[in-house]
Each structure stands twice: as structure tokens, then as C-alpha cells.
Design an enzyme around this catalytic site. Structure first.
Site, PDB file in Angstrom:
ATOM      1  N   HIS A  57      -8.255  14.843   1.391  1.00 61.07           N
ATOM      2  CA  HIS A  57      -7.538  15.911   0.701  1.00 61.07           C
ATOM      3  C   HIS A  57      -7.887  17.215   1.419  1.00 61.07           C
ATOM      4  O   HIS A  57      -9.075  17.469   1.686  1.00 61.07           O
ATOM      5  CB  HIS A  57      -7.999  16.040  -0.752  1.00 61.07           C
ATOM      6  N   HIS A  92      -4.031   1.267   8.566  1.00 51.99           N
ATOM      7  CA  HIS A  92      -4.607   1.063   7.227  1.00 51.99           C
ATOM      8  C   HIS A  92      -6.106   0.775   7.300  1.00 51.99           C
ATOM      9  O   HIS A  92      -6.536  -0.217   7.871  1.00 51.99           O
ATOM     10  CB  HIS A  92      -3.903  -0.101   6.518  1.00 51.99           C
ATOM     11  N   CYS A 106       0.854  -1.195   0.000  1.00 49.49           N
ATOM     12  CA  CYS A 106       0.000   0.000   0.000  1.00 49.49           C
ATOM     13  C   CYS A 106       0.889   1.245   0.000  1.00 49.49           C
ATOM     14  O   CYS A 106       1.722   1.410   0.900  1.00 49.49           O
ATOM     15  CB  CYS A 106      -0.919  -0.025   1.219  1.00 49.49           C
ATOM     16  N   CYS A 164       0.676   3.309   3.245  1.00 48.58           N
ATOM     17  CA  CYS A 164       1.338   2.629   4.364  1.00 48.58           C
ATOM     18  C   CYS A 164       2.852   2.813   4.258  1.00 48.58           C
ATOM     19  O   CYS A 164       3.534   3.022   5.269  1.00 48.58           O
ATOM     20  CB  CYS A 164       0.992   1.140   4.387  1.00 48.58           C
ATOM     21  N   THR A 183      -8.117   6.616  -5.923  1.00 47.89           N
ATOM     22  CA  THR A 183      -7.059   5.888  -6.643  1.00 47.89           C
ATOM     23  C   THR A 183      -6.087   5.181  -5.699  1.00 47.89           C
ATOM     24  O   THR A 183      -5.407   4.260  -6.115  1.00 47.89           O
ATOM     25  CB  THR A 183      -6.257   6.832  -7.563  1.00 47.89           C
ATOM     26  N   HIS A 243      -6.160   3.563   0.633  1.00 46.54           N
ATOM     27  CA  HIS A 243      -5.844   3.793   2.053  1.00 46.54           C
ATOM     28  C   HIS A 243      -6.548   5.102   2.386  1.00 46.54           C
ATOM     29  O   HIS A 243      -6.247   6.131   1.778  1.00 46.54           O
ATOM     30  CB  HIS A 243      -4.319   3.880   2.235  1.00 46.54           C
ATOM     31  N   HIS A 276      -7.986   8.530   3.080  1.00 47.89           N
ATOM     32  CA  HIS A 276      -7.289   9.817   3.179  1.00 47.89           C
ATOM     33  C   HIS A 276      -8.265  10.953   2.929  1.00 47.89           C
ATOM     34  O   HIS A 276      -9.245  10.801   2.215  1.00 47.89           O
ATOM     35  CB  HIS A 276      -6.123   9.901   2.186  1.00 47.89           C
TER      36      HIS A 276
HETATM   37  P1  AMP Z   1      -7.341   9.732  -4.478  1.00 47.05           P
HETATM   38  O1  AMP Z   1      -7.358   9.875  -5.965  1.00 47.05           O
HETATM   39  O2  AMP Z   1      -8.452  10.417  -3.768  1.00 47.05           O
HETATM   40  O3  AMP Z   1      -7.201   8.285  -4.071  1.00 47.05           O
HETATM   41  O4  AMP Z   1      -6.060  10.509  -3.991  1.00 47.05           O
HETATM   42  C1  AMP Z   1      -4.770  10.008  -4.075  1.00 47.05           C
HETATM   43  C2  AMP Z   1      -3.852  11.202  -4.095  1.00 47.05           C
HETATM   44  O5  AMP Z   1      -2.548  10.777  -3.766  1.00 47.05           O
HETATM   45  C3  AMP Z   1      -3.771  11.895  -5.459  1.00 47.05           C
HETATM   46  O6  AMP Z   1      -4.175  13.261  -5.314  1.00 47.05           O
HETATM   47  C4  AMP Z   1      -2.294  11.755  -5.839  1.00 47.05           C
HETATM   48  O7  AMP Z   1      -1.792  12.878  -6.506  1.00 47.05           O
HETATM   49  C5  AMP Z   1      -1.638  11.558  -4.489  1.00 47.05           C
HETATM   50  N1  AMP Z   1      -0.379  10.834  -4.505  1.00 47.05           N
HETATM   51  C6  AMP Z   1      -0.092   9.689  -5.191  1.00 47.05           C
HETATM   52  N2  AMP Z   1       1.163   9.302  -4.929  1.00 47.05           N
HETATM   53  C7  AMP Z   1       1.690  10.224  -4.076  1.00 47.05           C
HETATM   54  C8  AMP Z   1       2.962  10.377  -3.452  1.00 47.05           C
HETATM   55  N3  AMP Z   1       3.967   9.507  -3.621  1.00 47.05           N
HETATM   56  N4  AMP Z   1       3.154  11.456  -2.641  1.00 47.05           N
HETATM   57  C9  AMP Z   1       2.164  12.353  -2.457  1.00 47.05           C
HETATM   58  N5  AMP Z   1       0.934  12.243  -3.005  1.00 47.05           N
HETATM   59  C10 AMP Z   1       0.707  11.210  -3.810  1.00 47.05           C
HETATM   60 ZN    ZN Z   2      -2.296   1.434   3.678  1.00 49.98          ZN
END
Ligand code: AMP
Ligand code: ZN
Length: 112
Positions: free
Chosen positions: A100, A45, A3, A6, A93, A96, A98
Site C-alpha cells: 500500500h 503471483h 486471485c 492476478c 485480505t 497476492h 502488495h
Molecule cells: P490487504 O488488506 O492488505 O490485503 O489489502 C487489500 C487491498 O485491496 C484493500 O485495501 C482493498 O481495499 C483493496 N482492493 C480490494 N479489491 C480491489 C479492487 N477491485 N480494486 C482496487 N483495490 C481493491
Molecule cells: Zn495473484
């Protein structure tokens, strides 16, 4: 577990940290959609918002972090947006949980 968040929580993958406590971590989104775009995760997680038990304190921990981060980023007066994308139709996407945290520009509504 394979993940991404994670791995960010454990430090295996680097991130630009903006806030951390025992339960949560917040870091800059790699693809920012606003001048401030922060991803806030619980260190534990959970796949998505549907997976959080009601008697769990994780949402308290997350809201506390939102308040601290909003002040830290100077957004408490002008406001900001907190978004949770859940599963396919929500546009999730990374599986896990989260939030924004978006700010420092006037955001449009409704979302696309
Ligand atoms: P979601 O599409 O709501 O699942 O949000 C996932 C978010 O994680 C997206 O806005 C991506 O730009 C962000 N993301 C993906 N990989 C990374 C990373 N390595 N560091 C920081 N943000 C990331
Ligand atoms: Zn996770």
C-alpha cells in the site's frame, strides 16, 4: 488461478492504473484510507512477502516503482507511507503480495 490481483494484472478486472512496467502494476485502492492510496503489485503471483526468493529482482522492481509513483503523485517532499500486510495478524485480505502506498495526509503512528 482464482486471485483478484492476478485478474487485475491481466486486465480481466478493471482498475485505475497509476503506473505499469513489465514487472509491476499500481492502481488506486477501491477503498482509499488516505487522499492517495495506491496498491502496488508484482505481475507474478507471490502469496505474501515470505514467499519471495532472495535472488529474485521483484523487490527491486517494487522499490523502483515506489520511487516513480511517489514523484508522480507529488509526495517526495512531504513523505508518504509504504505498508505490507502479511497474513492474518498483519491484516492481509488479498493473498497476492502488495504494497500500500499512502499519502497526502499526515498519518498517525503506531497503527491500530
Ligand atoms: P490487504 O488488506 O492488505 O490485503 O489489502 C487489500 C487491498 O485491496 C484493500 O485495501 C482493498 O481495499 C483493496 N482492493 C480490494 N479489491 C480491489 C479492487 N477491485 N480494486 C482496487 N483495490 C481493491
Ligand atoms: Zn495473484
Amino acid at each position: 488461478m482464482d486471485c483478484l490481483f492476478c485478474k487485475i494484472a491481466s486486465g480481466e478486472i478493471p482498475s485505475t492504473k497509476v503506473y505499469e512496467d513489465a514487472k509491476v502494476l499500481a492502481f488506486r485502492d477501491i477503498s482509499p484510507q488516505a487522499p492517495v492510496h495506491i496498491v502496488l503489485i508484482p505481475k507474478a503471483h507471490y502469496e505474501n512477502i515470505l514467499e519471495i526468493p532472495f535472488d529474485n529482482s521483484v523487490i527491486n522492481d517494487m522499490i523502483k516503482a515506489v520511487q516513480i509513483i511517489a514523484k508522480q503523485e507529488g509526495m517526495e517532499d512531504e513523505g508518504f507511507r509504504v505498508v505490507n500486510n502479511c497474513k492474518e495478524f498483519g491484516g492481509q485480505t488479498v493473498d497476492h503480495l502488495h504494497f500500500h502506498i499512502l499519502g497526502k495526509r499526515k498519518l498517525t503512528w503506531p497503527p491500530g
